[in-house]
Enzyme design. Structure first.
Site, mmCIF file in Angstrom:
data_model
loop_
_atom_site.group_PDB
_atom_site.id
_atom_site.type_symbol
_atom_site.label_atom_id
_atom_site.label_comp_id
_atom_site.label_asym_id
_atom_site.label_seq_id
_atom_site.Cartn_x
_atom_site.Cartn_y
_atom_site.Cartn_z
ATOM 1 N N TYR A 1 7.738 11.135 92.149
ATOM 2 C CA TYR A 1 7.946 10.285 90.966
ATOM 3 C C TYR A 1 6.781 10.412 89.983
ATOM 4 O O TYR A 1 6.859 9.944 88.868
ATOM 5 C CB TYR A 1 8.131 8.814 91.394
ATOM 6 C CG TYR A 1 6.880 7.969 91.376
ATOM 7 C CD1 TYR A 1 5.957 8.026 92.411
ATOM 8 C CD2 TYR A 1 6.606 7.122 90.308
ATOM 9 C CE1 TYR A 1 4.808 7.260 92.389
ATOM 10 C CE2 TYR A 1 5.453 6.345 90.276
ATOM 11 C CZ TYR A 1 4.558 6.418 91.320
ATOM 12 O OH TYR A 1 3.416 5.661 91.283
ATOM 13 N N ARG A 2 5.711 11.097 90.397
ATOM 14 C CA ARG A 2 4.482 11.161 89.603
ATOM 15 C C ARG A 2 3.661 12.289 90.183
ATOM 16 O O ARG A 2 3.822 12.621 91.355
ATOM 17 C CB ARG A 2 3.769 9.834 89.807
ATOM 18 C CG ARG A 2 2.590 9.527 88.947
ATOM 19 C CD ARG A 2 2.221 8.078 89.220
ATOM 20 N NE ARG A 2 1.071 7.636 88.468
ATOM 21 C CZ ARG A 2 0.571 6.408 88.518
ATOM 22 N NH1 ARG A 2 1.125 5.507 89.305
ATOM 23 N NH2 ARG A 2 -0.470 6.068 87.805
ATOM 24 N N TYR B 1 -4.435 10.833 90.146
ATOM 25 C CA TYR B 1 -3.477 11.652 89.400
ATOM 26 C C TYR B 1 -4.162 12.404 88.258
ATOM 27 O O TYR B 1 -3.514 13.042 87.449
ATOM 28 C CB TYR B 1 -2.334 10.787 88.864
ATOM 29 C CG TYR B 1 -1.496 10.171 89.962
ATOM 30 C CD1 TYR B 1 -0.581 10.940 90.671
ATOM 31 C CD2 TYR B 1 -1.645 8.833 90.316
ATOM 32 C CE1 TYR B 1 0.185 10.392 91.694
ATOM 33 C CE2 TYR B 1 -0.887 8.277 91.337
ATOM 34 C CZ TYR B 1 0.024 9.069 92.024
ATOM 35 O OH TYR B 1 0.779 8.517 93.041
#
Ligand code: ADP
Length: 532
Positions: free
Chosen positions: A475-476, A94
């Site tokens: 969600y991310r 991420y």
């Protein structure tokens, strides 16, 4: 990797040198990382784009305590230097420790690494940001405390970092944000707040209900500091799972691709009725196989692995097209009854293969996935990096999926088809949490191959767009698509983001804390918003 630091936006080299000198006088010269090898850990190790400088830091600071953090904030506010807080910076896939806004100074809290307190009876811990899952696990074991941690896929990450990002694990306490209780937060203006019952200035920690009761009195704030840029979290309480008397780890292998629907529907019933209370995992064949051997054993081609190769691999390894991995915890006789209920529930699915291993309380299973379900942190998730050979990297597409077989099949086919079009295998699975599933697909690429890295990034964007069109949201998100993901939450012309920005501007008028995180830009940097 090109690890050249870049300057904060709009700042001259001379002015930045003066700012760094001010930071040095606060944290000491060795705790200011200015470039070269010392700055490499603050670049994204898995950047899904050709040029990692898009998210390059200008420097990194490693403060020792809250007073130093507050002093850093004074300098940052005065000079308008953007900071990017990380706890251990292991947010791989991420963005790692890299900032959203190039030229930000990374505020690395790894030196605040104390387990401050653990209460075995009431089953909680109070930790600082630099405490990793391995650290907390080690602390509990050394003291013989009968409490489990709930490790995420990679145990080296920070308990606070993972919880703030709403990460998840595999035990009954798998929803990390739900198991969080009480925070200490330094706000952009340097004020130090304790949330919930921590607001009671009792003068002593004895009898404190800070880590016990989340709401406190009046408005609750904890959730405001998750996936946000509203504060710097310096302490966090979390609930720990009392070590169970016994546990069972089960795997059910399903033969066919379209079994996914019935697996999800059956599992939902078992979870909602309380038979399975942990985060069970449904792994696709490729993800299951990657924990055993490399792809080239079955297919060495460039495009996605063909169905015939997947079928051969399934046979060779004795794995399913889908593999359900779950655990049952508690008293042995209850576990036996629960296991019978699970087996009965899946009995109508043709050709399903059930396996189970039973453990007494203190026993340790072998194998990373089983160990995680037994509250033991591991690094076995990194085996996935060997799947395609070379120096592996991945970026993850993580849409939320209703726990409904039709949605799971729809998301699966959407992701598999689009991934194949971009030349990627469906390397994915679902983590089931009752009413919803975390669907996680990893685009695995070779990090030294710029073309492949860019293609992985492009695929991610296409997937986000496909998912949005079908009514799903992530969600991310990786740094690259934080704005794009935020824009997808577009109800009432983006009212959610407007609210987030209003709060941001009130709490951080200079916009020094993590500008752009999760698409929330402070007024000071709003023109930097952009998505590709
Ligand atoms: P981990 O090492 O557990 O993966 P990181 O330290 O990389 O976690 O943190 C993940 C993200 O969470 C960071 O990029 C940052 O946005 C946010 N974050 C981490 N620690 C803090 C903190 N102490 N205060 C505020 N935000 C944080």
């Amino acid at each position: 990797m090109n690890a050249d630091a870049v300057l904060p936006p709009g700042m001259s080299a001379a002015r930045f040198s003066r700012v760094l000198a001010a930071f040095e006088s606060i944290v000491g010269a060795p705790n200011v990382r200015r470039g070269g090898a010392a700055l490499v850990p603050y670049f994204d190790p898995f950047a899904p784009l050709a040029d990692a400088r898009a998210f390059a830091p200008s420097a990194a600071l490693l403060p020792a305590d809250i007073d130093e953090i507050r002093a850093i904030l004074r300098v940052a506010n005065a000079a308008r230097v953007p900071l990017w807080t990380v706890s251990t910076g292991r947010n791989f896939a991420y963005g790692g420790a890299a900032p959203r806004l190039a030229g930000s100074v990374v505020l690395d809290l790894q030196r605040l690494n104390r387990v401050l307190d653990v209460d075995e009876r009431l089953a909680w811990a109070l930790v600082e940001p630099g405490v990793s899952y391995f650290d907390l696990y080690g602390y509990l074991r050394e003291r013989g405390l009968k409490l489990w941690v709930d490790p995420p896929a990679a145990g080296w990450g920070s308990v606070i970092g993972n919880t703030l990002e709403r990460g998840f694990g595999y035990t009954a306490y798998g929803d990390h944000a739900a198991a969080q209780c009480g925070m200490e937060v330094v706000l952009a203006n340097g004020d130090v707040v304790r949330t919930g019952m921590g607001g009671l200035d009792a003068g002593t920690d004895a009898g404190s209900s800070w880590p016990l009761y989340k709401p406190g009195y009046g408005p609750s704030f904890d959730a405001l500091f998750t996936q946000s840029n509203y504060g710097i979290v310096t302490k966090m309480g979390l609930w720990l799972m009392p070590a169970p008397a016994a546990f069972l780890i089960g795997e059910i292998q399903f033969a066919r691709e379209d079994d996914l629907g019935v697996i999800v529907d059956t599992l939902r019933t078992l979870q909602l009725q309380g038979t399975i209370v942990q985060h069970a995992v449904i792994e696709g064949a490729i993800r299951r196989a990657a924990s055993i051997g490399p792809r080239e054993r079955w297919y060495a081609g460039d495009g996605p692995m063909p169905e015939t190769a997947i079928a051969a691999m399934q046979r060779d390894l004795g794995i399913g097209r889908w593999n359900l991995h779950y655990a049952l915890y508690g008293e042995p006789e209850v576990i036996e009854a629960q296991q019978r209920i699970v087996e009965r529930a899946f009995a109508p699915v043709a050709d399903a293969r059930v396996m189970s291993k039973r453990y007494a309380g203190g026993e340790e299973p072998q194998g990373g996935a089983d160990r995680n379900m037994a509250g033991i942190p591991t690094m076995s998730a990194f085996r996935m990096l060997d799947w395609r050979g070379g120096e592996g990297a991945h970026v993850d597409f993580s849409p939320l999926c209703p726990a409904d077989g039709r949605d799971a099949l729809r998301q699966y086919s959407l992701v598999k088809t689009r991934a194949a079009e971009y030349g990627f295998d469906y390397y994915g699975g679902f983590t089931a949490a009752g009413r919803y599933l975390h669907h996680v697909f990893a685009a695995i690429f070779v990090r030294t191959d710029a073309r492949q890295a860019t293609r992985a990034g492009d695929l991610l964007r296409a997937l986000m767009s496909d998912a949005r069109a079908a009514g799903y949201g992530v969600y991310r998100s990786h740094l690259l698509y934080m704005d794009y993901a935020a824009a997808q939450y577009s109800f009432n012309d983006g009212a959610l983001l407007r609210l987030a920005q209003t709060v941001k501007d009130a709490l951080d008028p200079q916009g020094v804390l993590a500008p752009g995180k999760q698409g929330v830009w402070p007024a000071a940097w709003r023109e930097m918003r952009g998505y590709t």
